[in-house]
Write a protein that holds these residues in place. Structure first.
Motif, PDB file in Angstrom:
ATOM      1  N   HIS A  59       0.827  -1.214   0.000  1.00 44.78           N
ATOM      2  CA  HIS A  59       0.000   0.000   0.000  1.00 44.78           C
ATOM      3  C   HIS A  59       0.858   1.260   0.000  1.00 44.78           C
ATOM      4  O   HIS A  59       0.426   2.307   0.476  1.00 44.78           O
ATOM      5  N   ASP A  60       2.062   1.190  -0.553  1.00 48.06           N
ATOM      6  CA  ASP A  60       2.997   2.305  -0.467  1.00 48.06           C
ATOM      7  C   ASP A  60       2.462   3.588  -1.096  1.00 48.06           C
ATOM      8  O   ASP A  60       2.603   4.667  -0.528  1.00 48.06           O
ATOM      9  N   GLU A  61       1.825   3.492  -2.245  1.00 44.25           N
ATOM     10  CA  GLU A  61       1.301   4.699  -2.899  1.00 44.25           C
ATOM     11  C   GLU A  61       0.194   5.340  -2.058  1.00 44.25           C
ATOM     12  O   GLU A  61       0.144   6.547  -1.895  1.00 44.25           O
ATOM     13  N   GLU A  62      -0.674   4.510  -1.518  1.00 41.26           N
ATOM     14  CA  GLU A  62      -1.770   5.009  -0.686  1.00 41.26           C
ATOM     15  C   GLU A  62      -1.228   5.664   0.583  1.00 41.26           C
ATOM     16  O   GLU A  62      -1.668   6.749   0.974  1.00 41.26           O
ATOM     17  N   LEU A  63      -0.248   5.020   1.225  1.00 41.36           N
ATOM     18  CA  LEU A  63       0.346   5.577   2.437  1.00 41.36           C
ATOM     19  C   LEU A  63       1.049   6.900   2.146  1.00 41.36           C
ATOM     20  O   LEU A  63       0.899   7.873   2.884  1.00 41.36           O
ATOM     21  N   LEU A  64       1.798   6.951   1.064  1.00 43.11           N
ATOM     22  CA  LEU A  64       2.509   8.165   0.688  1.00 43.11           C
ATOM     23  C   LEU A  64       1.534   9.298   0.375  1.00 43.11           C
ATOM     24  O   LEU A  64       1.715  10.429   0.825  1.00 43.11           O
ATOM     25  N   ARG A  65       0.469   8.995  -0.357  1.00 41.72           N
ATOM     26  CA  ARG A  65      -0.536  10.004  -0.686  1.00 41.72           C
ATOM     27  C   ARG A  65      -1.148  10.573   0.594  1.00 41.72           C
ATOM     28  O   ARG A  65      -1.318  11.783   0.746  1.00 41.72           O
ATOM     29  N   GLY A  66      -1.480   9.694   1.540  1.00 41.40           N
ATOM     30  CA  GLY A  66      -2.056  10.137   2.811  1.00 41.40           C
ATOM     31  C   GLY A  66      -1.099  11.017   3.600  1.00 41.40           C
ATOM     32  O   GLY A  66      -1.499  12.029   4.173  1.00 41.40           O
ATOM     33  N   MET A  67       0.179  10.651   3.603  1.00 35.05           N
ATOM     34  CA  MET A  67       1.170  11.453   4.323  1.00 35.05           C
ATOM     35  C   MET A  67       1.299  12.838   3.696  1.00 35.05           C
ATOM     36  O   MET A  67       1.355  13.853   4.395  1.00 35.05           O
ATOM     37  N   VAL A  68       1.324  12.902   2.378  1.00 36.49           N
ATOM     38  CA  VAL A  68       1.455  14.184   1.681  1.00 36.49           C
ATOM     39  C   VAL A  68       0.215  15.046   1.929  1.00 36.49           C
ATOM     40  O   VAL A  68       0.322  16.244   2.198  1.00 36.49           O
ATOM     41  N   GLU A  69      -0.960  14.440   1.870  1.00 39.52           N
ATOM     42  CA  GLU A  69      -2.192  15.189   2.111  1.00 39.52           C
ATOM     43  C   GLU A  69      -2.243  15.729   3.538  1.00 39.52           C
ATOM     44  O   GLU A  69      -2.626  16.878   3.762  1.00 39.52           O
ATOM     45  N   ASN A  70      -1.833  14.911   4.510  1.00 47.55           N
ATOM     46  CA  ASN A  70      -1.814  15.362   5.906  1.00 47.55           C
ATOM     47  C   ASN A  70      -0.838  16.514   6.091  1.00 47.55           C
ATOM     48  O   ASN A  70      -1.135  17.491   6.776  1.00 47.55           O
ATOM     49  N   MET A  71       0.338  16.410   5.479  1.00 47.80           N
ATOM     50  CA  MET A  71       1.328  17.468   5.585  1.00 47.80           C
ATOM     51  C   MET A  71       0.803  18.758   4.948  1.00 47.80           C
ATOM     52  O   MET A  71       0.970  19.847   5.490  1.00 47.80           O
ATOM     53  N   ALA A  72       0.139  18.622   3.811  1.00 52.03           N
ATOM     54  CA  ALA A  72      -0.412  19.790   3.132  1.00 52.03           C
ATOM     55  C   ALA A  72      -1.479  20.459   3.996  1.00 52.03           C
ATOM     56  O   ALA A  72      -1.513  21.683   4.120  1.00 52.03           O
ATOM     57  N   GLU A  73      -2.328  19.673   4.626  1.00 51.22           N
ATOM     58  CA  GLU A  73      -3.361  20.230   5.502  1.00 51.22           C
ATOM     59  C   GLU A  73      -2.744  20.975   6.675  1.00 51.22           C
ATOM     60  O   GLU A  73      -3.166  22.074   7.009  1.00 51.22           O
ATOM     61  N   ARG A  74      -1.728  20.366   7.307  1.00 51.04           N
ATOM     62  CA  ARG A  74      -1.073  21.008   8.451  1.00 51.04           C
ATOM     63  C   ARG A  74      -0.426  22.325   8.066  1.00 51.04           C
ATOM     64  O   ARG A  74      -0.290  23.211   8.883  1.00 51.04           O
ATOM     65  N   ASN A  75      -0.022  22.462   6.822  1.00 45.69           N
ATOM     66  CA  ASN A  75       0.664  23.669   6.366  1.00 45.69           C
ATOM     67  C   ASN A  75      -0.245  24.602   5.573  1.00 45.69           C
ATOM     68  O   ASN A  75       0.225  25.522   4.919  1.00 45.69           O
ATOM     69  N   GLY A  76      -1.543  24.343   5.624  1.00 45.63           N
ATOM     70  CA  GLY A  76      -2.495  25.214   4.952  1.00 45.63           C
ATOM     71  C   GLY A  76      -2.452  25.130   3.435  1.00 45.63           C
ATOM     72  O   GLY A  76      -2.817  26.061   2.752  1.00 45.63           O
ATOM     73  N   LEU A  77      -2.015  23.997   2.922  1.00 43.47           N
ATOM     74  CA  LEU A  77      -1.888  23.835   1.483  1.00 43.47           C
ATOM     75  C   LEU A  77      -2.851  22.786   0.924  1.00 43.47           C
ATOM     76  O   LEU A  77      -2.688  22.323  -0.184  1.00 43.47           O
ATOM     77  N   ALA A  78      -3.847  22.413   1.723  1.00 45.04           N
ATOM     78  CA  ALA A  78      -4.768  21.357   1.307  1.00 45.04           C
ATOM     79  C   ALA A  78      -5.566  21.788   0.077  1.00 45.04           C
ATOM     80  O   ALA A  78      -5.890  22.950  -0.104  1.00 45.04           O
ATOM     81  N   ARG A  79      -5.868  20.804  -0.755  1.00 46.02           N
ATOM     82  CA  ARG A  79      -6.685  21.083  -1.932  1.00 46.02           C
ATOM     83  C   ARG A  79      -8.080  21.469  -1.497  1.00 46.02           C
ATOM     84  O   ARG A  79      -8.632  20.929  -0.571  1.00 46.02           O
ATOM     85  N   ARG A  80      -8.666  22.409  -2.203  1.00 44.22           N
ATOM     86  CA  ARG A  80      -9.996  22.914  -1.833  1.00 44.22           C
ATOM     87  C   ARG A  80     -11.096  22.317  -2.691  1.00 44.22           C
ATOM     88  O   ARG A  80     -12.247  22.602  -2.497  1.00 44.22           O
ATOM     89  N   ASP A  81     -10.775  21.466  -3.638  1.00 42.61           N
ATOM     90  CA  ASP A  81     -11.791  20.934  -4.559  1.00 42.61           C
ATOM     91  C   ASP A  81     -12.441  19.667  -4.036  1.00 42.61           C
ATOM     92  O   ASP A  81     -13.156  19.017  -4.758  1.00 42.61           O
ATOM     93  N   ARG A  82     -12.251  19.344  -2.787  1.00 39.66           N
ATOM     94  CA  ARG A  82     -12.858  18.130  -2.238  1.00 39.66           C
ATOM     95  C   ARG A  82     -14.192  18.416  -1.613  1.00 39.66           C
ATOM     96  O   ARG A  82     -14.479  19.336  -1.022  1.00 39.66           O
TER      97      ARG A  82
END
Length: 82
Positions: A59-82
């Motif tokens: 599940h490496d791609e899924e885990l990596l995607r989740g880590m990147v999304e969490n980091m983006a949210e913590r830094n105010g960079l989360a995507r707004r199209d969800r």
């Protein structure tokens, strides 16, 4: 001692009404009493925890995607199209 640090030390001693040597002694004592700095556990520790030992690899791609999304949210960079 660098000039900028010496200046700060002198100002702190004057503020406290003591000598620069006393400020240094107290700073060292405070530092030593605090003990070694606490080390943070790297964020990837526990990444492979799961029911199967090979979960991280499958599940490496899924885990990596989740880590990147969490980091983006913590830094105010989360995507707004969800």
């Amino acid at each position: 001692m660098p000039d900028d640090v010496a200046k700060i030390l002198k100002l702190e001693a004057e503020r406290l009404g003591t000598s620069p040597s006393q400020v240094i002694r107290e700073a060292i004592a405070t530092y030593l009493k605090a003990g070694p700095p606490k080390r943070r556990v790297p964020s990837f520790v526990g990444l492979a925890d799961g029911p199967e030992p090979h979960d991280a690899a499958t599940h490496d791609e899924e885990l990596l995607r989740g880590m990147v999304e969490n980091m983006a949210e913590r830094n105010g960079l989360a995507r707004r199209d969800r």
